[in-house]
Design a protein around this motif. Structure first.
Motif, PDB file in Angstrom:
ATOM      1  N   ARG A  30     -14.493 -13.284  68.395  1.00 21.63           N
ATOM      2  CA  ARG A  30     -15.162 -12.072  67.943  1.00 21.63           C
ATOM      3  C   ARG A  30     -14.165 -10.924  67.995  1.00 21.63           C
ATOM      4  N   ARG A  31     -14.216 -10.056  67.010  1.00 25.34           N
ATOM      5  CA  ARG A  31     -13.397  -8.848  66.995  1.00 25.34           C
ATOM      6  C   ARG A  31     -14.350  -7.679  66.823  1.00 25.34           C
ATOM      7  N   GLY A  32     -14.245  -6.722  67.740  1.00 21.46           N
ATOM      8  CA  GLY A  32     -15.169  -5.595  67.700  1.00 21.46           C
ATOM      9  C   GLY A  32     -16.606  -6.036  67.866  1.00 21.46           C
ATOM     10  N   GLY A  33     -16.806  -7.182  68.539  1.00 26.42           N
ATOM     11  CA  GLY A  33     -18.142  -7.717  68.754  1.00 26.42           C
ATOM     12  C   GLY A  33     -18.698  -8.510  67.588  1.00 26.42           C
ATOM     13  N   ARG A  34     -17.979  -8.543  66.467  1.00 25.26           N
ATOM     14  CA  ARG A  34     -18.446  -9.266  65.270  1.00 25.26           C
ATOM     15  C   ARG A  34     -17.811 -10.639  65.191  1.00 25.26           C
ATOM     16  N   HIS A  35     -18.601 -11.613  64.780  1.00 25.97           N
ATOM     17  CA  HIS A  35     -18.130 -12.988  64.631  1.00 25.97           C
ATOM     18  C   HIS A  35     -16.981 -13.030  63.619  1.00 25.97           C
ATOM     19  N   MET A  36     -15.875 -13.643  64.007  1.00 24.41           N
ATOM     20  CA  MET A  36     -14.741 -13.776  63.096  1.00 24.41           C
ATOM     21  C   MET A  36     -14.557 -15.228  62.657  1.00 24.41           C
ATOM     22  N   MET A  37     -14.568 -16.137  63.617  1.00 25.26           N
ATOM     23  CA  MET A  37     -14.366 -17.552  63.281  1.00 25.26           C
ATOM     24  C   MET A  37     -14.665 -18.407  64.485  1.00 25.26           C
ATOM     25  N   GLU A  38     -14.799 -19.715  64.245  1.00 23.78           N
ATOM     26  CA  GLU A  38     -14.909 -20.664  65.328  1.00 23.78           C
ATOM     27  C   GLU A  38     -14.130 -21.913  64.962  1.00 23.78           C
ATOM     28  N   THR A  39     -13.737 -22.639  65.988  1.00 23.73           N
ATOM     29  CA  THR A  39     -13.055 -23.910  65.771  1.00 23.73           C
ATOM     30  C   THR A  39     -13.599 -24.891  66.792  1.00 23.73           C
ATOM     31  N   TYR A  40     -13.592 -26.167  66.447  1.00 24.92           N
ATOM     32  CA  TYR A  40     -14.147 -27.204  67.304  1.00 24.92           C
ATOM     33  C   TYR A  40     -13.015 -28.159  67.686  1.00 24.92           C
ATOM     34  N   LEU A  41     -12.812 -28.324  68.992  1.00 22.79           N
ATOM     35  CA  LEU A  41     -11.733 -29.166  69.486  1.00 22.79           C
ATOM     36  C   LEU A  41     -12.290 -30.438  70.103  1.00 22.79           C
ATOM     37  N   PRO A  42     -11.710 -31.612  69.751  1.00 23.02           N
ATOM     38  CA  PRO A  42     -12.065 -32.813  70.504  1.00 23.02           C
ATOM     39  C   PRO A  42     -11.691 -32.582  71.976  1.00 23.02           C
ATOM     40  N   VAL A  43     -12.353 -33.281  72.873  1.00 23.20           N
ATOM     41  CA  VAL A  43     -12.163 -33.058  74.306  1.00 23.20           C
ATOM     42  C   VAL A  43     -10.692 -33.154  74.710  1.00 23.20           C
ATOM     43  N   SER A  44      -9.970 -34.140  74.224  1.00 19.74           N
ATOM     44  CA  SER A  44      -8.559 -34.295  74.611  1.00 19.74           C
ATOM     45  C   SER A  44      -7.724 -33.097  74.151  1.00 19.74           C
ATOM     46  N   ASP A  45      -7.983 -32.595  72.952  1.00 18.52           N
ATOM     47  CA  ASP A  45      -7.255 -31.421  72.462  1.00 18.52           C
ATOM     48  C   ASP A  45      -7.623 -30.168  73.258  1.00 18.52           C
ATOM     49  N   ALA A  46      -8.894 -30.076  73.661  1.00 19.49           N
ATOM     50  CA  ALA A  46      -9.322 -28.923  74.460  1.00 19.49           C
ATOM     51  C   ALA A  46      -8.593 -28.920  75.809  1.00 19.49           C
ATOM     52  N   ARG A  47      -8.450 -30.091  76.424  1.00 20.64           N
ATOM     53  CA  ARG A  47      -7.731 -30.165  77.702  1.00 20.64           C
ATOM     54  C   ARG A  47      -6.264 -29.770  77.524  1.00 20.64           C
ATOM     55  N   THR A  48      -5.634 -30.260  76.459  1.00 16.49           N
ATOM     56  CA  THR A  48      -4.240 -29.918  76.199  1.00 16.49           C
ATOM     57  C   THR A  48      -4.104 -28.411  75.979  1.00 16.49           C
ATOM     58  N   PHE A  49      -5.004 -27.838  75.226  1.00 19.11           N
ATOM     59  CA  PHE A  49      -4.993 -26.404  74.963  1.00 19.11           C
ATOM     60  C   PHE A  49      -5.159 -25.620  76.268  1.00 19.11           C
ATOM     61  N   ALA A  50      -6.113 -26.033  77.104  1.00 21.21           N
ATOM     62  CA  ALA A  50      -6.353 -25.353  78.383  1.00 21.21           C
ATOM     63  C   ALA A  50      -5.122 -25.435  79.288  1.00 21.21           C
ATOM     64  N   ARG A  51      -4.474 -26.607  79.327  1.00 19.30           N
ATOM     65  CA  ARG A  51      -3.248 -26.735  80.132  1.00 19.30           C
ATOM     66  C   ARG A  51      -2.153 -25.805  79.601  1.00 19.30           C
ATOM     67  N   GLY A  52      -2.079 -25.679  78.276  1.00 19.25           N
ATOM     68  CA  GLY A  52      -1.097 -24.777  77.682  1.00 19.25           C
ATOM     69  C   GLY A  52      -1.347 -23.335  78.071  1.00 19.25           C
ATOM     70  N   ILE A  53      -2.603 -22.922  78.088  1.00 19.68           N
ATOM     71  CA  ILE A  53      -2.937 -21.556  78.508  1.00 19.68           C
ATOM     72  C   ILE A  53      -2.554 -21.349  79.965  1.00 19.68           C
ATOM     73  N   LEU A  54      -2.850 -22.333  80.819  1.00 21.22           N
ATOM     74  CA  LEU A  54      -2.463 -22.225  82.230  1.00 21.22           C
ATOM     75  C   LEU A  54      -0.949 -22.120  82.380  1.00 21.22           C
ATOM     76  N   ALA A  55      -0.205 -22.886  81.584  1.00 23.68           N
ATOM     77  CA  ALA A  55       1.260 -22.824  81.650  1.00 23.68           C
ATOM     78  C   ALA A  55       1.766 -21.435  81.248  1.00 23.68           C
ATOM     79  N   LEU A  56       1.156 -20.851  80.223  1.00 14.70           N
ATOM     80  CA  LEU A  56       1.540 -19.499  79.808  1.00 14.70           C
ATOM     81  C   LEU A  56       1.242 -18.491  80.917  1.00 14.70           C
ATOM     82  N   ALA A  57       0.092 -18.608  81.541  1.00 11.31           N
ATOM     83  CA  ALA A  57      -0.258 -17.699  82.640  1.00 11.31           C
ATOM     84  C   ALA A  57       0.703 -17.873  83.807  1.00 11.31           C
ATOM     85  N   ASP A  58       1.100 -19.117  84.094  1.00 11.41           N
ATOM     86  CA  ASP A  58       2.062 -19.380  85.172  1.00 11.41           C
ATOM     87  C   ASP A  58       3.413 -18.738  84.879  1.00 11.41           C
TER      88      ASP A  58
END
Length: 183
Positions: A30-58
């Motif tokens: 959402r941008r400015g509270g308005r719906h912009m887009m959505e994407t659907y990730l298979p579970v394995s891709d979601a885990r990989t994405f989440a690990r990538g975000i954690l690595a960036l935060a680290d």
């Protein structure tokens, strides 16, 4: 339904929400509270994405984990599952009356979300003067019929039925419901 919301550090109305959609993880932007887009990730891709975000935060803070912020500063002891009482008729433009009691669905630093089972949805309250925690909710009589759905909710349901499996966002649904209501 569990969901996680990432709020932009420079604009609190820019968010990404992650939730379960069937057997996939949905990311909703959402941008400015308005719906912009959505994407659907298979579970394995979601885990990989989440690990990538954690690595960036680290990379930023070396892996330091800050304590989870509490929301008690604004909302006190209110937590999911609690009962809250509405203090003002049509509080924050919700179709509610003073004295109505709802179950808390979610609490965050910005708002308290309550379940509106009579209308099949939720109400959001961001003003602490709109609700109060209820400690003593009287038992509901079992022989009283459920309240009739508001005409507004009926138009929303009719709009959903008309749109069927067609993709629609909240704005489209609202506009169609208003059209059906003759507004």
């Amino acid at each position: 339904m569990t969901e996680y919301v990432a709020i932009c550090s420079s604009d609190e109305d820019d968010t990404i929400t992650a939730s379960v959609d069937g057997k996939a993880v949905e990311l909703l932007a959402r941008r400015g509270g308005r719906h912009m887009m959505e994407t659907y990730l298979p579970v394995s891709d979601a885990r990989t994405f989440a690990r990538g975000i954690l690595a960036l935060a680290d990379e930023i803070d070396g892996g330091e984990v800050a304590e989870e912020p509490t929301v008690t500063a604004k909302w006190g002891a209110i937590k999911p599952g609690d009962k809250v009482r509405i203090l003002i008729d049509t509080a924050e433009c919700a179709d509610v009356s003073a004295g109505d009691v709802f179950t808390v669905h979610k609490v965050d630093e910005r708002c308290v979300t309550v379940d509106d089972t009579a209308n099949g949805g939720h109400w959001y309250f961001s003003n602490t003067e709109s609700i109060e925690l209820v400690d003593d909710v009287p038992a509901e009589p079992t022989d009283v019929p459920a309240p009739a759905r508001s005409s507004r909710a009926k138009y929303v349901e009719e709009a959903k039925e008309l749109l069927g499996s067609t993709y629609f966002d909240a704005d489209s649904l609202t506009r169609l419901a208003e059209f059906l209501a003759g507004e």
